[in-house]
Write a protein that holds these residues in place. Sequence first.
Motif, PDB file in Angstrom:
ATOM      1  N   ASP A   1      32.175  58.670  32.186  1.00 22.61           N
ATOM      2  CA  ASP A   1      33.215  59.641  31.843  1.00 22.61           C
ATOM      3  C   ASP A   1      33.255  60.747  32.879  1.00 22.61           C
ATOM      4  OD1 ASP A   1      33.834  58.338  29.506  1.00 22.61           O
ATOM      5  OD2 ASP A   1      32.265  59.386  28.396  1.00 22.61           O
ATOM      6  N   SER A   2      34.449  61.077  33.297  1.00 20.39           N
ATOM      7  CA  SER A   2      34.592  62.063  34.343  1.00 20.39           C
ATOM      8  C   SER A   2      35.635  63.079  33.920  1.00 20.39           C
ATOM      9  CB  SER A   2      35.023  61.332  35.613  1.00 20.39           C
ATOM     10  OG  SER A   2      35.026  62.195  36.701  1.00 20.39           O
ATOM     11  N   THR A   3      35.270  64.365  33.933  1.00 22.26           N
ATOM     12  CA  THR A   3      36.252  65.373  33.514  1.00 22.26           C
ATOM     13  C   THR A   3      37.346  65.529  34.558  1.00 22.26           C
ATOM     14  OG1 THR A   3      34.702  67.003  34.363  1.00 22.26           O
ATOM     15  CG2 THR A   3      34.813  66.777  31.975  1.00 22.26           C
ATOM     16  N   ASP A   4      37.004  65.363  35.837  1.00 22.43           N
ATOM     17  CA  ASP A   4      38.030  65.508  36.881  1.00 22.43           C
ATOM     18  C   ASP A   4      38.615  64.164  37.308  1.00 22.43           C
ATOM     19  OD1 ASP A   4      36.005  64.371  38.349  1.00 22.43           O
ATOM     20  OD2 ASP A   4      36.089  65.804  39.990  1.00 22.43           O
ATOM     21  N   GLY A   5      38.199  63.082  36.644  1.00 24.27           N
ATOM     22  CA  GLY A   5      38.749  61.768  36.976  1.00 24.27           C
ATOM     23  C   GLY A   5      38.326  61.256  38.340  1.00 24.27           C
ATOM     24  N   TYR A   6      37.261  61.810  38.881  1.00 21.19           N
ATOM     25  CA  TYR A   6      36.872  61.439  40.247  1.00 21.19           C
ATOM     26  C   TYR A   6      35.357  61.369  40.438  1.00 21.19           C
ATOM     27  CZ  TYR A   6      40.028  60.723  44.191  1.00 21.19           C
ATOM     28  OH  TYR A   6      40.822  60.164  45.146  1.00 21.19           O
ATOM     29  N   GLN A   7      34.640  62.284  39.772  1.00 21.04           N
ATOM     30  CA  GLN A   7      33.188  62.351  39.952  1.00 21.04           C
ATOM     31  C   GLN A   7      32.497  61.312  39.089  1.00 21.04           C
ATOM     32  OE1 GLN A   7      31.204  64.297  41.971  1.00 21.04           O
ATOM     33  NE2 GLN A   7      33.137  64.901  42.928  1.00 21.04           N
ATOM     34  N   ILE A   8      31.594  60.547  39.706  1.00 21.22           N
ATOM     35  CA  ILE A   8      30.794  59.579  38.968  1.00 21.22           C
ATOM     36  C   ILE A   8      29.829  60.350  38.066  1.00 21.22           C
ATOM     37  CG2 ILE A   8      28.997  57.804  39.230  1.00 21.22           C
ATOM     38  CD1 ILE A   8      30.324  57.274  42.055  1.00 21.22           C
ATOM     39  N   THR A   9      29.700  59.918  36.799  1.00 25.24           N
ATOM     40  CA  THR A   9      28.740  60.574  35.899  1.00 25.24           C
ATOM     41  C   THR A   9      27.727  59.520  35.428  1.00 25.24           C
ATOM     42  OG1 THR A   9      30.216  60.287  33.999  1.00 25.24           O
ATOM     43  CG2 THR A   9      30.407  62.359  35.225  1.00 25.24           C
ATOM     44  N   ALA A  10      27.443  59.482  34.127  1.00 24.84           N
ATOM     45  CA  ALA A  10      26.458  58.524  33.615  1.00 24.84           C
ATOM     46  C   ALA A  10      27.145  57.179  33.332  1.00 24.84           C
ATOM     47  CB  ALA A  10      25.825  59.069  32.336  1.00 24.84           C
ATOM     48  N   PRO A  11      26.867  56.170  34.141  1.00 26.40           N
ATOM     49  CA  PRO A  11      27.553  54.881  33.991  1.00 26.40           C
ATOM     50  C   PRO A  11      27.201  54.188  32.673  1.00 26.40           C
ATOM     51  CG  PRO A  11      26.444  55.034  36.123  1.00 26.40           C
ATOM     52  CD  PRO A  11      25.924  56.151  35.271  1.00 26.40           C
ATOM     53  N   ARG A  12      28.206  53.565  32.078  1.00 27.62           N
ATOM     54  CA  ARG A  12      28.001  52.765  30.863  1.00 27.62           C
ATOM     55  C   ARG A  12      27.755  51.308  31.257  1.00 27.62           C
ATOM     56  NH1 ARG A  12      32.023  55.996  29.037  1.00 27.62           N
ATOM     57  NH2 ARG A  12      31.371  57.133  27.168  1.00 27.62           N
ATOM     58  N   LEU A  13      26.695  50.722  30.713  1.00 28.92           N
ATOM     59  CA  LEU A  13      26.432  49.300  30.960  1.00 28.92           C
ATOM     60  C   LEU A  13      26.965  48.468  29.801  1.00 28.92           C
ATOM     61  CD1 LEU A  13      25.002  47.024  32.620  1.00 28.92           C
ATOM     62  CD2 LEU A  13      22.965  47.487  31.242  1.00 28.92           C
ATOM     63  N   LEU A  14      27.683  47.414  30.135  1.00 29.03           N
ATOM     64  CA  LEU A  14      28.198  46.453  29.148  1.00 29.03           C
ATOM     65  C   LEU A  14      27.598  45.104  29.498  1.00 29.03           C
ATOM     66  CD1 LEU A  14      30.634  48.547  29.574  1.00 29.03           C
ATOM     67  CD2 LEU A  14      32.101  46.612  29.039  1.00 29.03           C
ATOM     68  N   ILE A  15      27.120  44.398  28.491  1.00 29.77           N
ATOM     69  CA  ILE A  15      26.694  43.017  28.727  1.00 29.77           C
ATOM     70  C   ILE A  15      27.358  42.147  27.669  1.00 29.77           C
ATOM     71  CG2 ILE A  15      24.749  41.432  29.082  1.00 29.77           C
ATOM     72  CD1 ILE A  15      22.983  43.818  29.730  1.00 29.77           C
ATOM     73  N   LEU A  16      28.195  41.223  28.117  1.00 33.94           N
ATOM     74  CA  LEU A  16      28.952  40.361  27.209  1.00 33.94           C
ATOM     75  C   LEU A  16      28.497  38.921  27.387  1.00 33.94           C
ATOM     76  CD1 LEU A  16      32.585  41.590  28.109  1.00 33.94           C
ATOM     77  CD2 LEU A  16      30.965  42.670  26.545  1.00 33.94           C
ATOM     78  N   GLN A  17      28.397  38.209  26.281  1.00 34.67           N
ATOM     79  CA  GLN A  17      28.157  36.766  26.371  1.00 34.67           C
ATOM     80  C   GLN A  17      29.404  36.057  25.859  1.00 34.67           C
ATOM     81  OE1 GLN A  17      24.917  35.165  24.044  1.00 34.67           O
ATOM     82  NE2 GLN A  17      24.672  33.399  25.407  1.00 34.67           N
ATOM     83  N   GLN A  18      29.906  35.124  26.613  1.00 37.78           N
ATOM     84  CA  GLN A  18      31.154  34.453  26.255  1.00 37.78           C
ATOM     85  C   GLN A  18      31.010  32.945  26.410  1.00 37.78           C
ATOM     86  OE1 GLN A  18      33.206  37.026  29.081  1.00 37.78           O
ATOM     87  NE2 GLN A  18      34.615  37.694  27.493  1.00 37.78           N
TER      88      GLN A  18
END
Lengths: 283, 283
Positions: free
Chosen positions: A105-122
């Motif tokens: 999530d970025s308040t200015d739409g540009y700065q990298i913050t805490a990345p969310r990891l997703l792991i999907l099994q399909q």
Amino acid sequence: MILNSFNLNALTCYIDKKFLPLESAGIPATDLLVQRGYGIFDYLRVANNKPLFLEDHLDRFYNSAAIMRLDILETREEVIKIIYQLIERNNLAYSGIRLIIGGGDSTDGYQITAPRLLILQQPLTAPPEAMPLKGIKLASYEFQRQLWEVKTTDYLMAIWLQPWMKSQNADDILYHQSGIIRECPRSNFFMIKDKTLITPATHMLKGITRKNIISIALANDIKIEERAITIEELKTAQEAFISSSTKRIIPVSQIDDYLLPTINDQSLSFKIFNLLMEKELHY
Amino acid sequence: MILNSFNLNALTCYIDKKFLPLESAGIPATDLLVQRGYGIFDYLRVANNKPLFLEDHLDRFYNSAAIMRLDILETREEVIKIIYQLIERNNLAYSGIRLIIGGGDSTDGYQITAPRLLILQQPLTAPPEAMPLKGIKLASYEFQRQLWEVKTTDYLMAIWLQPWMKSQNADDILYHQSGIIRECPRSNFFMIKDKTLITPATHMLKGITRKNIISIALANDIKIEERAITIEELKTAQEAFISSSTKRIIPVSQIDDYLLPTINDQSLSFKIFNLLMEKELHY
């Protein structure tokens, strides 16, 4: 395997530190992955509940993340544990595991913050256990992927080109830049000439299957060259194929208007496919 | 305006046919927007509860969608109504409205399906009402945006280049290809030479502020040329500026090592800024 025989949305996935059913798993609209397409992924095949070449895929995933300055908050050991937990919970013996991470999530739409990891099994249909002798047609297209050494989520051009590809009666696209072959959108390219396996050395994503093929060649006295291939040189190819984790090896029978020689069970591609199958079975 | 004086997550947004608080609004992990970065957006400024140049932004949004083969399920009239409903619900007199649409849920991770429309309203500091006379530094970088006529969500290179930009002590990046100027990641570029306004004609996203500046020039007998500008030619510029919907006009004082002449309230940029302000106030 019939893909629609169970409820896909009920599959468990891992998102942002939680196990959730896929149907209730969403990425906030404020994540840079959604707003700016800033993300990477990796994708590996599960066969008989075993995640194939997991270490290689994780090496690449962490390397992509480092280049993109995405700090994966989960340790590598935690990621491995999560993958095995998903395999146990979902009980999909043949499947694909997709790891995705975005800029957060970025308040200015540009700065990298805490990345969310997703792991999907399909669900995933297992590829054939013998190499198909019928090849596919590739249509060449001038395009260079940005940040080519990273497995980014950027498939804008690949998806946008689908109708063009169909208009060429082609099965896949072969990217080149100024006539130098790069890759297909989801696979690497190989050609065989004078019993030598030749594949581009740079400006493309280095696939795990590509890596396995190169190590198989080295271990089996098959000559291998990583170097530039021009579109012109394709006309001298005796065989050609594409490689990927989901497809293993698929022979190429035509590139644009050029028809390649027919292959058979004596072809070098056929031998490489079998060595790859063996490597997979012994993993 | 203080951005943190209220709860951002409580703002209402519109996602996939529903009005929801931003905190509970997510995009399914199966959407091509998440998995493949396949999406477009538009962004417009709201001043005194009025969405500025809304028709122009919607023209561009629907045009981007058409090129990307994304069928917006909401009609243009519905989209306008949703925007006004958000403005009423959120009561953010100065803000930004972001419309995003992606490829929808795809079982094969490649085929476009029913695109999800997201409309977010977010706080925004109003730009200064007089042109800043202190200019910014641009650092030139060789890069051509793919699908350049479309406002895609692809900002991979822009975000990735932020540390490099800072290492150059620059405030923004100026993309060029083989020495031909294209655009900044989020704004258009203009230079002034011999009282003529010059801006690239092609291979960049045509901004709404760029469009307004061109129509202002035509209406006020300011000579305007849309044509190729080389990096070399920048050294002959008497003035230069960048334009965008959020920033209006910001003067450029330096490009790489080249320092541009200082501007003052007699400069043509200054006059154009004031005409742009007037156009905005009368919208």
